[in-house]
Design an enzyme around this catalytic site. Structure first.
Site, mmCIF file in Angstrom:
data_model
loop_
_atom_site.group_PDB
_atom_site.id
_atom_site.type_symbol
_atom_site.label_atom_id
_atom_site.label_comp_id
_atom_site.label_asym_id
_atom_site.label_seq_id
_atom_site.Cartn_x
_atom_site.Cartn_y
_atom_site.Cartn_z
ATOM 1 N N PHE A 1 0.724 -1.171 0.110
ATOM 2 C CA PHE A 1 0.055 0.266 -0.170
ATOM 3 C C PHE A 1 0.905 1.418 -0.133
ATOM 4 C CE2 PHE A 1 0.418 -1.315 4.325
ATOM 5 C CZ PHE A 1 0.799 0.104 5.041
ATOM 6 N N PRO A 2 0.412 2.421 -0.597
ATOM 7 C CA PRO A 2 1.126 3.704 -0.718
ATOM 8 C C PRO A 2 1.539 4.051 0.859
ATOM 9 C CG PRO A 2 -0.466 3.551 -2.387
ATOM 10 C CD PRO A 2 -0.749 2.325 -1.462
ATOM 11 N N CYS A 3 2.673 4.656 0.808
ATOM 12 C CA CYS A 3 3.183 5.134 2.107
ATOM 13 C C CYS A 3 2.061 6.433 2.541
ATOM 14 C CB CYS A 3 4.473 5.670 1.994
ATOM 15 S SG CYS A 3 5.250 6.362 3.724
ATOM 16 N N PRO A 4 1.829 6.397 3.698
ATOM 17 C CA PRO A 4 0.415 7.540 4.194
ATOM 18 C C PRO A 4 1.148 8.853 4.212
ATOM 19 C CG PRO A 4 1.417 6.193 6.155
ATOM 20 C CD PRO A 4 1.816 5.550 4.669
#
Length: 416
Positions: free
Chosen positions: A151-154
């Site tokens: 998942f993309p880094c927040p």
């Protein structure tokens, strides 16, 4: 979690967490997200997917071109055929195609928005159903035994990390929403090293608690790709969860390469045979930013981390080494033609993709060559190195092969 106050410190992290409150905040946010999703005007339903009773059915989120997926597939094949035979098959498209269905892992669904990466995925995983849709608009995820995804880094605010109830960028909660719907026995999430230090570690703490709140025992570890047979210095975080009702404790594997072990693979090992036939590479000048640090490793070294950009690709080890002139200032000795960036084929090798793996450039010949190549660099740089993914997958593959009947019997269990 955020404090109920305004201003620059709005997202200041709390020092202590009440697990029940965290769980409720997560469930409330997911309920709100689902309400938004259910309000979408769409009658789309997933088609019948290719479930296999005798396999571990896998759902892939944020799949990109499929590095993580291929690594798991290879691990699943290794658990059945043995390491040597699986790796031998991996090097030949014909042999791998003939053998890949024998593995314990069977991917049934993938999701991503990157057009060219989706094209590559479709070419290399032709049997997998692909949904090229924003994950925030996916109403229903399929049932699965295993869920994968980087998942993309927040994002996070100026004053602190974006934690569970910040209204922005809830992509990782959609991974959790998938877990609640799919009910897999395990999940694997991958992310960049920086996630460990965002907000002094509070971001990662929050994410781990959120995954645990979905009913999983979660283990987190920072690993270096070169420790597992990848000719590249690339540190990544692997978050692995095992459903609480499953009697299995996941342990991240110990390094297989390094001191007193199998020697690290070098650039010479990986791409030495491509020196006279490297394929296409990104051309053009080198900016002051590019020349602010060393970009060239020697033949006996491991590569710098492969980035998702052709312009920022490391230099090929041939020619003279770069020379440091001062703080944040390096030069390329001699004529610039003595230095070139690593080619698409070379960085794919460094990411341990097999030569038969195809990367789409979009297929539009009217688009400038460098721009088309950059689509390929981006896919490869964003991918998990295949052999790193395989190493992280092997404990799960071994468990799954030995306990397939128990996993099958637990497929309908409802998580807390």
């Amino acid at each position: 979690m955020k404090l109920d106050e305004r201003g620059r410190a709005k997202y200041r992290p709390l020092k202590e967490y009440d697990p029940e409150l965290v769980k409720q905040l997560l469930l409330d946010k997911i309920a709100a997200e689902e309400e938004a999703i259910n309000s979408l005007q769409t009658d789309f339903e997933l088609p019948a997917l290719d479930y296999r009773e005798d396999k571990i059915n896998v759902v892939s989120l944020f799949s990109g071109c499929g590095g993580l997926d291929l690594g798991f597939e290879l691990a699943g094949l290794s658990s059945v055929l043995g390491e040597e035979k699986a790796l031998e098959a991996y090097n030949s498209k014909e042999s791998y195609t003939a053998n890949r269905s024998k593995g314990i892992f069977h991917t049934i669904y993938s999701n991503d928005l990157f057009k060219e990466a989706n094209e590559s995925y479709k070419i290399n995983f032709p049997e997998v159903y692909q949904q090229p849709l924003d994950i925030r608009k996916v109403k229903n995820f399929p049932k699965a035994d295993l869920v994968l995804g980087g998942f993309p880094c927040p994002g996070f605010s100026e004053a602190g990390p974006r934690l569970i109830d910040d209204e922005r960028n809830f992509l990782y909660t959609h991974f959790i929403r998938c877990l609640l719907q799919a009910k897999p026995f395990a999940f694997v999430a991958e992310n960049v090293k920086g996630i460990m230090t965002l907000g002094k570690g509070e971001v990662l703490n929050q994410i781990v608690q959120d995954f645990a709140s979905a009913g999983y025992t979660v283990k987190v570890k920072l690993v270096n790709s070169r420790d597992f047979g990848v000719p590249q210095i690339r540190e990544r975080v692997f978050i692995v969860g095992i459903r609480e009702d499953i009697d299995f404790e996941y342990h991240h594997p110990e390094p297989t390469h390094g001191e007193n072990k199998t020697p690290f693979l070098t650039l010479a090992d990986a791409i030495g045979d491509l020196e006279t036939k490297p394929g296409d590479w990104f051309t053009g000048g080198f900016s002051p930013i590019y020349l602010s640090r060393n970009r060239k490793k020697g033949w006996k070294d491991q590569s710098f981390t492969i980035q998702a950009s052709g312009r920022q690709a490391p230099l090929h080890p041939s020619g003279p080494p770069m020379r440091k002139l001062g703080a944040d200032k390096w030069e390329l000795p001699g004529d610039e033609t003595l230095h070139r960036r690593l080619s698409v084929k070379e960085i794919a090798r460094i990411q341990t993709f097999p030569d038969w793996f195809t990367f789409s450039d979009g297929g539009n010949e009217t688009v400038q060559r460098n721009n088309r190549l950059d689509k390929q660099y981006k896919q490869i740089g964003n991918a998990v190195p295949v052999l790193l993914a395989k190493a992280m997958a092997m404990p799960l593959a071994t468990f799954a092969k030995e306990n397939l009947e128990d996993i099958k019997n637990n497929r309908t269990k409802v998580m807390v």
